[in-house]
Enzyme design. Structure first.
Site, PDB file in Angstrom:
ATOM      1  N   LEU A   1      10.968 -19.787  -5.654  1.00 29.72           N
ATOM      2  CA  LEU A   1       9.889 -19.107  -4.919  1.00 29.72           C
ATOM      3  C   LEU A   1       8.566 -19.133  -5.698  1.00 29.72           C
ATOM      4  O   LEU A   1       8.542 -18.839  -6.896  1.00 29.72           O
ATOM      5  CB  LEU A   1      10.324 -17.648  -4.696  1.00 29.72           C
ATOM      6  CG  LEU A   1       9.322 -16.686  -4.074  1.00 29.72           C
ATOM      7  CD1 LEU A   1       9.021 -17.083  -2.628  1.00 29.72           C
ATOM      8  CD2 LEU A   1       9.859 -15.257  -4.106  1.00 29.72           C
TER       9      LEU A   1
ATOM     10  N   HIS B   1       2.573   3.604  -9.228  1.00 31.40           N
ATOM     11  CA  HIS B   1       2.342   2.170  -9.482  1.00 31.40           C
ATOM     12  C   HIS B   1       3.503   1.541 -10.247  1.00 31.40           C
ATOM     13  O   HIS B   1       3.884   0.402  -9.993  1.00 31.40           O
ATOM     14  CB  HIS B   1       1.024   1.966 -10.236  1.00 31.40           C
ATOM     15  CG  HIS B   1      -0.184   2.354  -9.420  1.00 31.40           C
ATOM     16  ND1 HIS B   1      -0.338   1.977  -8.103  1.00 31.40           N
ATOM     17  CD2 HIS B   1      -1.279   3.098  -9.722  1.00 31.40           C
ATOM     18  CE1 HIS B   1      -1.484   2.469  -7.634  1.00 31.40           C
ATOM     19  NE2 HIS B   1      -2.064   3.156  -8.593  1.00 31.40           N
TER      20      HIS B   1
ATOM     21  N   ASP C   1       0.837  -1.189   0.000  1.00 30.56           N
ATOM     22  CA  ASP C   1       0.000   0.000   0.000  1.00 30.56           C
ATOM     23  C   ASP C   1       0.880   1.249   0.000  1.00 30.56           C
ATOM     24  O   ASP C   1       1.992   1.219   0.521  1.00 30.56           O
ATOM     25  CB  ASP C   1      -0.880  -0.036   1.268  1.00 30.56           C
ATOM     26  CG  ASP C   1      -2.078   0.892   1.163  1.00 30.56           C
ATOM     27  OD1 ASP C   1      -2.342   1.430   0.068  1.00 30.56           O
ATOM     28  OD2 ASP C   1      -2.753   1.087   2.193  1.00 30.56           O
TER      29      ASP C   1
HETATM   30  C1  FPP Z   1      -1.575   0.263  -3.469  1.00 34.43           C
HETATM   31  O1  FPP Z   1      -1.229   1.597  -3.597  1.00 34.43           O
HETATM   32  C2  FPP Z   1      -1.107  -0.625  -4.517  1.00 34.43           C
HETATM   33  C3  FPP Z   1      -1.882  -1.162  -5.521  1.00 34.43           C
HETATM   34  C4  FPP Z   1      -3.277  -0.776  -5.804  1.00 34.43           C
HETATM   35  C5  FPP Z   1      -1.337  -2.255  -6.343  1.00 34.43           C
HETATM   36  C6  FPP Z   1      -0.354  -1.870  -7.380  1.00 34.43           C
HETATM   37  C7  FPP Z   1       0.274  -3.080  -7.951  1.00 34.43           C
HETATM   38  C8  FPP Z   1       1.583  -3.230  -8.198  1.00 34.43           C
HETATM   39  C9  FPP Z   1       2.542  -2.164  -7.953  1.00 34.43           C
HETATM   40  C10 FPP Z   1       2.161  -4.471  -8.745  1.00 34.43           C
HETATM   41  C11 FPP Z   1       1.388  -5.092  -9.839  1.00 34.43           C
HETATM   42  C12 FPP Z   1       2.221  -5.841 -10.746  1.00 34.43           C
HETATM   43  C13 FPP Z   1       1.791  -6.847 -11.553  1.00 34.43           C
HETATM   44  C14 FPP Z   1       2.693  -7.365 -12.573  1.00 34.43           C
HETATM   45  C15 FPP Z   1       0.413  -7.421 -11.456  1.00 34.43           C
HETATM   46  P1  FPP Z   1      -2.390   2.661  -3.482  1.00 34.43           P
HETATM   47  O2  FPP Z   1      -2.733   3.139  -4.845  1.00 34.43           O
HETATM   48  O3  FPP Z   1      -3.544   2.094  -2.716  1.00 34.43           O
HETATM   49  O4  FPP Z   1      -1.683   3.782  -2.650  1.00 34.43           O
HETATM   50  P2  FPP Z   1      -2.408   4.930  -1.779  1.00 34.43           P
HETATM   51  O5  FPP Z   1      -3.057   4.222  -0.610  1.00 34.43           O
HETATM   52  O6  FPP Z   1      -1.270   5.778  -1.378  1.00 34.43           O
HETATM   53  O7  FPP Z   1      -3.385   5.604  -2.679  1.00 34.43           O
END
Ligand code: FPP
Length: 235
Positions: A126, A31, A14
């Site tokens: 893994l 992201h 997160d």
């Molecule tokens: C949370 O940050 C993260 C996500 C919603 C997921 C993002 C996914 C990846 C980085 C990896 C995916 C890779 C693959 C290949 C599937 P947020 O947007 O909730 O952060 P915030 O709480 O600060 O808004």
């Protein structure tokens, strides 16, 4: 008390959006950086001889984000295909699994999932369990539907139902339970993530935003885990 290293770590990654905002960047750049961090973390955990890493990449609730952000997140498997293929092709390459609903993903993502899973299925490194359009409540629906089907087809007698039966119908029944669950980004909640599998997990929270996650935090989380007295309900 010290005990074995964790076999299964799950991460709620997160804070990509907040990391980006703090740097004056767009959420989508957060992201991208988050996905780069994920690749580095997979490498770090591989060298710690971890067996399974589950990662929460898109929740059943994340569809409620702005359309453009959903589209961007759903394009990450394609954008990082080369990196994932590379991680699978290395010596002791990763085995990739996907957990979650399949009925709302694009044909392109379903094809990619099939590619990642089948090309890495015999790998012994893994196991990376990518939770995409994942929510535990939906996984529970899947479990209950399977149980009701088994009952209606006379494969199961309701009165003899046990937790072990139900586990057979989880998305990934062969994975061990989660030993250590890590959530970055400062929130202290589980957000509908693998609630059954995390029943006895030790939970480590860090305020760091996911793109800042690094080897030092991994060591801290391992140290935290090693210092816990895991009683599993016993004294
Ligand atoms: C949370 O940050 C993260 C996500 C919603 C997921 C993002 C996914 C990846 C980085 C990896 C995916 C890779 C693959 C290949 C599937 P947020 O947007 O909730 O952060 P915030 O709480 O600060 O808004």
């Amino acid at each position: 008390m010290t005990h074995d290293d964790p076999k299964h770590i799950a991460i709620i990654l997160d804070g990509n959006g907040r990391w980006a905002t703090a740097q004056g960047k767009s959420r989508t750049e957060g992201h991208i950086e988050g996905a780069r961090t994920l690749k580095k973390v997979v490498q770090m955990l591989k060298s710690k001889s971890l067996k399974v890493l589950s990662i929460f990449t898109f929740s059943t609730e994340n569809w409620q984000r702005p359309k453009s952000e959903v589209a961007f997140l759903m394009n990450l498997p394609k954008r990082f295909k080369k990196d994932i293929d590379e991680l699978a092709a290395q010596e002791d390459g990763i085995r990739v699994l996907f957990s979650g609903r399949k009925d709302r993903l694009s044909k392109e993502n379903l094809k990619l999932i099939e590619h990642f899973e089948s090309s890495s299925q015999n790998n012994t490194g893994l196991t990376v369990n990518v939770c995409l359009d994942y929510g535990f409540k939906d996984e529970m629906v899947h479990v209950v539907q399977s149980a009701l089907k088994a009952v209606s087809e006379n494969h199961l007698d309701i009165k003899s139902l046990t937790p072990d039966h139900l586990e057979d119908w989880l998305y990934q029944p062969e994975l061990p339970p989660i030993d250590l669950l890590i959530r970055t980004g400062g929130e202290k909640r589980l957000s509908n993530f693998m609630l059954w599998q995390a029943a006895y997990a030790e939970i480590y929270f860090t305020d760091l935003y996911w793109p800042d996650f690094n080897q030092t935090v991994i060591e801290e989380a391992y140290h935290f885990y090693q210092s816990r007295d895991r009683r599993f309900g016993k004294v």
